[in-house]
Design a protein around this motif. Structure first.
Motif, PDB file in Angstrom:
ATOM      1  N   GLU A 131      62.962 -37.010  44.342  1.00 50.32           N
ATOM      2  CA  GLU A 131      61.884 -36.023  44.417  1.00 50.32           C
ATOM      3  C   GLU A 131      60.695 -36.582  45.195  1.00 50.32           C
ATOM      4  O   GLU A 131      60.598 -37.779  45.454  1.00 50.32           O
ATOM      5  N   ALA A 132      59.773 -35.706  45.532  1.00 49.73           N
ATOM      6  CA  ALA A 132      58.570 -36.100  46.265  1.00 49.73           C
ATOM      7  C   ALA A 132      57.614 -36.870  45.354  1.00 49.73           C
ATOM      8  O   ALA A 132      57.755 -36.869  44.120  1.00 49.73           O
ATOM      9  N   TYR A 133      56.649 -37.520  45.976  1.00 50.22           N
ATOM     10  CA  TYR A 133      55.579 -38.200  45.248  1.00 50.22           C
ATOM     11  C   TYR A 133      54.817 -37.187  44.400  1.00 50.22           C
ATOM     12  O   TYR A 133      54.444 -36.112  44.870  1.00 50.22           O
ATOM     13  N   ARG A 134      54.608 -37.556  43.146  1.00 48.32           N
ATOM     14  CA  ARG A 134      53.828 -36.689  42.276  1.00 48.32           C
ATOM     15  C   ARG A 134      53.309 -37.492  41.078  1.00 48.32           C
ATOM     16  O   ARG A 134      53.812 -38.558  40.761  1.00 48.32           O
ATOM     17  N   GLN A 135      52.295 -36.932  40.426  1.00 46.94           N
ATOM     18  CA  GLN A 135      51.747 -37.516  39.210  1.00 46.94           C
ATOM     19  C   GLN A 135      51.722 -36.464  38.120  1.00 46.94           C
ATOM     20  O   GLN A 135      51.432 -35.297  38.390  1.00 46.94           O
ATOM     21  N   ASN A 136      52.037 -36.867  36.901  1.00 53.08           N
ATOM     22  CA  ASN A 136      51.897 -35.968  35.772  1.00 53.08           C
ATOM     23  C   ASN A 136      51.652 -36.779  34.503  1.00 53.08           C
ATOM     24  O   ASN A 136      52.005 -37.958  34.434  1.00 53.08           O
ATOM     25  N   LEU A 137      51.048 -36.154  33.541  1.00 53.85           N
ATOM     26  CA  LEU A 137      50.758 -36.814  32.280  1.00 53.85           C
ATOM     27  C   LEU A 137      52.030 -36.902  31.450  1.00 53.85           C
ATOM     28  O   LEU A 137      52.749 -35.914  31.275  1.00 53.85           O
ATOM     29  N   ALA A 138      52.321 -38.102  30.941  1.00 57.44           N
ATOM     30  CA  ALA A 138      53.503 -38.305  30.104  1.00 57.44           C
ATOM     31  C   ALA A 138      53.341 -37.543  28.790  1.00 57.44           C
ATOM     32  O   ALA A 138      52.242 -37.119  28.417  1.00 57.44           O
ATOM     33  N   ASP A 139      54.465 -37.419  28.077  1.00 59.12           N
ATOM     34  CA  ASP A 139      54.440 -36.670  26.826  1.00 59.12           C
ATOM     35  C   ASP A 139      53.533 -37.305  25.779  1.00 59.12           C
ATOM     36  O   ASP A 139      53.114 -36.623  24.826  1.00 59.12           O
ATOM     37  N   ASN A 140      53.218 -38.612  25.937  1.00 59.76           N
ATOM     38  CA  ASN A 140      52.335 -39.248  24.955  1.00 59.76           C
ATOM     39  C   ASN A 140      50.874 -38.841  25.145  1.00 59.76           C
ATOM     40  O   ASN A 140      50.014 -39.199  24.344  1.00 59.76           O
ATOM     41  N   GLY A 141      50.569 -38.096  26.219  1.00 58.56           N
ATOM     42  CA  GLY A 141      49.225 -37.596  26.442  1.00 58.56           C
ATOM     43  C   GLY A 141      48.239 -38.618  26.961  1.00 58.56           C
ATOM     44  O   GLY A 141      47.047 -38.301  27.122  1.00 58.56           O
ATOM     45  N   ILE A 142      48.710 -39.829  27.255  1.00 59.94           N
ATOM     46  CA  ILE A 142      47.831 -40.907  27.698  1.00 59.94           C
ATOM     47  C   ILE A 142      48.272 -41.483  29.036  1.00 59.94           C
ATOM     48  O   ILE A 142      47.468 -41.643  29.956  1.00 59.94           O
ATOM     49  N   THR A 143      49.545 -41.789  29.153  1.00 59.26           N
ATOM     50  CA  THR A 143      50.066 -42.472  30.334  1.00 59.26           C
ATOM     51  C   THR A 143      50.222 -41.507  31.505  1.00 59.26           C
ATOM     52  O   THR A 143      50.749 -40.402  31.347  1.00 59.26           O
ATOM     53  N   LEU A 144      49.772 -41.941  32.685  1.00 58.56           N
ATOM     54  CA  LEU A 144      49.997 -41.161  33.896  1.00 58.56           C
ATOM     55  C   LEU A 144      51.311 -41.621  34.511  1.00 58.56           C
ATOM     56  O   LEU A 144      51.449 -42.779  34.918  1.00 58.56           O
ATOM     57  N   SER A 145      52.299 -40.742  34.541  1.00 57.44           N
ATOM     58  CA  SER A 145      53.607 -41.050  35.120  1.00 57.44           C
ATOM     59  C   SER A 145      53.607 -40.663  36.592  1.00 57.44           C
ATOM     60  O   SER A 145      53.243 -39.542  36.949  1.00 57.44           O
ATOM     61  N   VAL A 146      54.032 -41.606  37.440  1.00 56.10           N
ATOM     62  CA  VAL A 146      53.946 -41.422  38.886  1.00 56.10           C
ATOM     63  C   VAL A 146      55.317 -41.618  39.506  1.00 56.10           C
ATOM     64  O   VAL A 146      55.920 -42.689  39.383  1.00 56.10           O
ATOM     65  N   LYS A 147      55.825 -40.574  40.160  1.00 59.02           N
ATOM     66  CA  LYS A 147      57.063 -40.672  40.926  1.00 59.02           C
ATOM     67  C   LYS A 147      56.715 -41.143  42.338  1.00 59.02           C
ATOM     68  O   LYS A 147      55.993 -40.464  43.067  1.00 59.02           O
ATOM     69  N   ILE A 148      57.217 -42.315  42.725  1.00 57.93           N
ATOM     70  CA  ILE A 148      56.979 -42.848  44.062  1.00 57.93           C
ATOM     71  C   ILE A 148      58.090 -42.349  44.984  1.00 57.93           C
ATOM     72  O   ILE A 148      59.273 -42.404  44.637  1.00 57.93           O
ATOM     73  N   LYS A 149      57.715 -41.867  46.135  1.00 59.58           N
ATOM     74  CA  LYS A 149      58.702 -41.393  47.118  1.00 59.58           C
ATOM     75  C   LYS A 149      59.522 -42.561  47.632  1.00 59.58           C
ATOM     76  O   LYS A 149      59.013 -43.657  47.839  1.00 59.58           O
ATOM     77  N   GLU A 150      60.812 -42.311  47.848  1.00 58.14           N
ATOM     78  CA  GLU A 150      61.690 -43.335  48.389  1.00 58.14           C
ATOM     79  C   GLU A 150      61.161 -43.841  49.731  1.00 58.14           C
ATOM     80  O   GLU A 150      60.624 -43.066  50.526  1.00 58.14           O
ATOM     81  N   LEU A 151      61.325 -45.121  49.997  1.00 54.91           N
ATOM     82  CA  LEU A 151      60.845 -45.711  51.251  1.00 54.91           C
ATOM     83  C   LEU A 151      61.882 -45.436  52.337  1.00 54.91           C
ATOM     84  O   LEU A 151      62.769 -46.245  52.606  1.00 54.91           O
ATOM     85  N   GLU A 152      61.759 -44.275  52.950  1.00 52.45           N
ATOM     86  CA  GLU A 152      62.727 -43.871  53.964  1.00 52.45           C
ATOM     87  C   GLU A 152      62.016 -43.103  55.080  1.00 52.45           C
ATOM     88  O   GLU A 152      60.951 -42.524  54.874  1.00 52.45           O
ATOM     89  N   PHE A 153      62.620 -43.117  56.243  1.00 52.65           N
ATOM     90  CA  PHE A 153      62.053 -42.434  57.400  1.00 52.65           C
ATOM     91  C   PHE A 153      62.619 -41.016  57.491  1.00 52.65           C
ATOM     92  O   PHE A 153      63.800 -40.791  57.221  1.00 52.65           O
ATOM     93  N   ASP A 154      61.787 -40.077  57.876  1.00 54.11           N
ATOM     94  CA  ASP A 154      62.234 -38.693  57.972  1.00 54.11           C
ATOM     95  C   ASP A 154      62.924 -38.444  59.321  1.00 54.11           C
ATOM     96  O   ASP A 154      63.158 -39.378  60.095  1.00 54.11           O
TER      97      ASP A 154
END
Length: 323
Positions: free
Chosen positions: A255-278
């Motif tokens: 998936e693309a880079y994104r940030q969302n709050l984890a279910d614990n309501g405290i931790t910011l979960s961050v999906k890092i985009k794969e290191l690849e060329f388009d």
């Protein structure tokens, strides 16, 4: 629980920069009391690329990086005969998939000189696309939380459930890693989280709860288990349910880079985009992040930002090796 509380200067061979003698920057690097990480995920054999990007970032911004962090799917295959089918399929189209075998199993003088001058190390967790037999043997030989896997001793793999504490000038940052991917059937195959790793995680959580202590950062390859999609690792979800990290970084999902709050309501979960060329040969947005950590009254201050690679670094698929 063995905490790896070794200084940047000692364990990572003087990663902290001596500003006046830094060999790369045309301007002096800004030396501050903060800790600065460069974060990547899913490099798939492109081992040299994160180091090149960190180098160029320092040159361009004048800001020093203390550690590169990588969230699995390194593509750590020292022998082509032991690669999985997916890696072989991609390698047939892209030689960079063989970067570990080509450039990091046996030292090459130009790369060795570059890495020595840069003086940075990369701390990784395992993904599902690795030679796990190779990594298992190196892990068994190590009594520390992280162990080197390459000829230059610049790529270190963090054991699941064993925290690493990065220290610099009196500042510290505690990183916990969970490598591999989840499997609801708990099969023993190398790409899946192993039983001994679950036991280590349980001990670590117990110690943290007993001491009322929360680590700063969680790095994983997989995402937390999602009851709706059926994907992810229960082990990661369990850790996040019980410990309040400031940040959780992961890759794997495509998936693309994104940030969302984890279910614990405290931790910011961050999906890092794969290191690849388009398709245009450019790096995608969100595949290199910078995390700055500064000690302030009342606790640590975290600042996260994606690097605008196509605006300040300009690496292209066919030319990055020569930059």
């Amino acid at each position: 629980m063995k905490y790896l509380r070794l200084s940047v200067e000692l364990f990572f061979r003087a990663i902290t920069y001596i500003v006046s003698t830094h060999p790369f920057s045309s301007t002096q690097l800004k030396h501050s009391l903060m800790i600065r990480l460069a974060l990547f995920a899913d490099i798939h054999g492109k081992f040299l690329l994160p180091f090149k990007l960190a180098h160029r970032y320092q040159q361009t911004t004048g800001k020093s990086i203390d550690l590169i962090v990588q969230c699995g799917d390194m593509g750590a295959f020292p022998d082509k005969s032991r690669m999985d089918k997916a890696t072989l399929r991609h390698a047939a189209r892209d030689r960079d998939e063989l970067g570990f075998m080509d450039d990091f199993v046996h030292a090459k003088p130009p790369i060795a000189q570059f890495l020595d001058r840069l003086n940075l190390n990369m701390l990784c967790v395992r993904g599902n696309h690795e030679d796990h037999e190779f990594l298992d043997e190196l892990e068994r030989q190590s009594v520390h939380a992280a162990f080197p896997i390459d000829a230059y001793r610049r790529v270190w793999v963090l054991k699941t459930g064993e925290p690493f504490v990065l220290q610099k000038d009196g500042e510290s940052l505690e990183i916990l890693g969970i490598g591999r991917i989840g499997d609801r059937k708990q099969r023993p195959h190398g790409e899946f989280i192993q039983e001994y790793e679950r036991q280590t995680l349980r001990r670590f959580i117990k110690d943290c709860l007993k001491n009322k202590h929360d680590p700063d950062v969680l790095i994983t390859h997989d995402q937390p288990a999602d009851s709706q999609s059926g994907y992810g690792a229960e082990e990661i979800a369990n850790v996040l349910d019980q410990l309040a990290f400031a940040y959780h970084f992961y890759g794997h999902t495509g998936e693309a880079y994104r940030q969302n709050l984890a279910d614990n309501g405290i931790t910011l979960s961050v999906k890092i985009k794969e290191l690849e060329f388009d398709r245009q040969g450019k790096l995608s947005e969100g595949c290199m992040l910078i995390l700055e950590v500064e000690q302030q009254e009342g606790g640590k201050q975290f600042t996260l930002s994606p690097v605008p690679l196509n605006e300040i670094i300009h690496f292209m698929r066919d030319t990055w090796r020569y930059c």
